[in-house]
Design an enzyme around this catalytic site. Structure first.
Site, PDB file in Angstrom:
ATOM      1  N   GLU A  85       0.833  -1.212   0.000  1.00  0.00           N
ATOM      2  CA  GLU A  85       0.000   0.000   0.000  1.00  0.00           C
ATOM      3  C   GLU A  85       0.865   1.259   0.000  1.00  0.00           C
ATOM      4  O   GLU A  85       1.827   1.366   0.752  1.00  0.00           O
ATOM      5  CB  GLU A  85      -0.889  -0.017   1.245  1.00  0.00           C
ATOM      6  CG  GLU A  85      -1.786   1.199   1.383  1.00  0.00           C
ATOM      7  CD  GLU A  85      -2.572   1.211   2.682  1.00  0.00           C
ATOM      8  OE1 GLU A  85      -3.582   1.925   2.740  1.00  0.00           O
ATOM      9  OE2 GLU A  85      -2.179   0.508   3.641  1.00  0.00           O
ATOM     10  N   CYS A  88      -5.509  -2.896   2.694  1.00  0.00           N
ATOM     11  CA  CYS A  88      -5.260  -2.834   4.135  1.00  0.00           C
ATOM     12  C   CYS A  88      -6.530  -3.011   4.987  1.00  0.00           C
ATOM     13  O   CYS A  88      -7.006  -4.117   5.174  1.00  0.00           O
ATOM     14  CB  CYS A  88      -4.512  -1.546   4.465  1.00  0.00           C
ATOM     15  SG  CYS A  88      -3.550  -1.635   6.001  1.00  0.00           S
ATOM     16  N   LYS A 112      -9.880   2.329  -2.176  1.00  0.00           N
ATOM     17  CA  LYS A 112     -10.073   1.698  -0.866  1.00  0.00           C
ATOM     18  C   LYS A 112     -11.489   1.939  -0.346  1.00  0.00           C
ATOM     19  O   LYS A 112     -11.929   3.081  -0.196  1.00  0.00           O
ATOM     20  CB  LYS A 112      -9.031   2.259   0.105  1.00  0.00           C
ATOM     21  CG  LYS A 112      -8.893   1.531   1.426  1.00  0.00           C
ATOM     22  CD  LYS A 112      -7.713   2.140   2.197  1.00  0.00           C
ATOM     23  CE  LYS A 112      -7.393   1.410   3.475  1.00  0.00           C
ATOM     24  NZ  LYS A 112      -6.207   2.013   4.161  1.00  0.00           N
TER      25      LYS A 112
END
Length: 266
Positions: free
Chosen positions: A41, A142, A108
């Site tokens: 990331e 994540c 995300k």
């Protein structure tokens, strides 16, 4: 298909240095016959909320780097950056084909509110799938890993590889491994977890990048140093597991949608 999991010690907000090191590790993966490389990331900056240091317009320096890297080695490249698409900077994953063309973007879905990421980089609209090398892959970033409801629908729709890129800190590394195994087992898919190592932004990152098969067995696991994990993923294994243990058809999206609606109304 052969994947290279690039576990990088990211230099804080130092794009040129990170480009150089990512290039070296991607070249090492290419020499080992990899078809696709996956970077952690925000590999070019670290998990920084400094928009002046991270944010780029579409087609900016980091995007150009990823496209050039793909062309130079004939690789599919998966990498994330903060991209201003439609005005708002988002923590976005680009999937670039071996010719340097962007196949797909994923923003995300769950910014890490605990670190106030949501105040800087708004959430994206939800999961995507992309076909690479005969495999259907769904990228995640994540904190997305903590939300299984993101993963099951893409698996039910045919995703065979779940690629999770992260800056996951040492304090919660046991969660990282446990959740990736859970996602692989419940989705009957390969799970690739690519984490950074080293120290950045005042936090320690232990690496621990990992590849897990559809039955939850670890194929490869990294330690706390920079490395490239090379794994071969065969879609036939996904097909066999889903055929012999047909759990996914029991997921009823309408039932879960109604459940979520009732909970939201309470």
């Amino acid at each position: 298909m052969r994947f290279g999991l690039i576990q990088l010690d990211i230099a804080w907000e130092d794009k040129p240095r990170n480009y150089a090191r990512a290039s070296e590790l991607a070249a090492a993966a290419a020499r080992q016959g990899c078809d696709c490389v996956v970077l952690p990331e925000m590999f070019a900056t670290g998990f920084s909320m400094n928009e002046a240091a991270t944010s780029e317009e579409p087609g900016g320096a980091t995007t150009r780097f990823l496209c050039e890297l793909a062309r130079a080695h004939g690789l599919t490249v998966i990498g994330t950056l903060v991209e201003r698409a439609g005005g708002a900077p988002r923590n976005s994953c680009l999937i670039v084909d071996p010719n340097g063309a962007i196949l797909e973007r994923y923003a995300k879905a769950h910014p890490f509110a605990y670190a106030q990421e949501d105040r800087h980089y708004p959430a994206g609209p939800g999961p995507i799938q992309v076909s690479i090398g005969g495999l259907s892959l769904a990228p995640f970033i994540c904190y997305d890993l903590r939300f299984p409801e993101l993963f099951r629908p893409v698996a039910a729709a045919g995703a065979e590889v779940l690629a999770v890129v992260a800056n996951w800190p040492a304090a919660r590394i046991e969660h990282w491994t446990a959740l990736l195994k859970a996602r692989a087992i419940e989705c009957q898919a390969f799970a690739l977890g690519v984490n950074r190592c080293g120290r950045g932004g005042g936090l320690d990152y232990p690496g621990g990048s990992i590849a897990i098969d559809p039955l939850g067995a670890v194929i490869w696991e990294g330690d706390d140093r920079e490395t490239v994990g090379v794994v071969d993923l065969d879609p036939a294994l996904v097909a066999r597991v889903r055929r012999e243990l047909p759990f996914l058809p029991d997921m009823r999206p309408a039932l879960y949608s109604e459940l979520y609606r009732r909970l939201a109304d309470r």
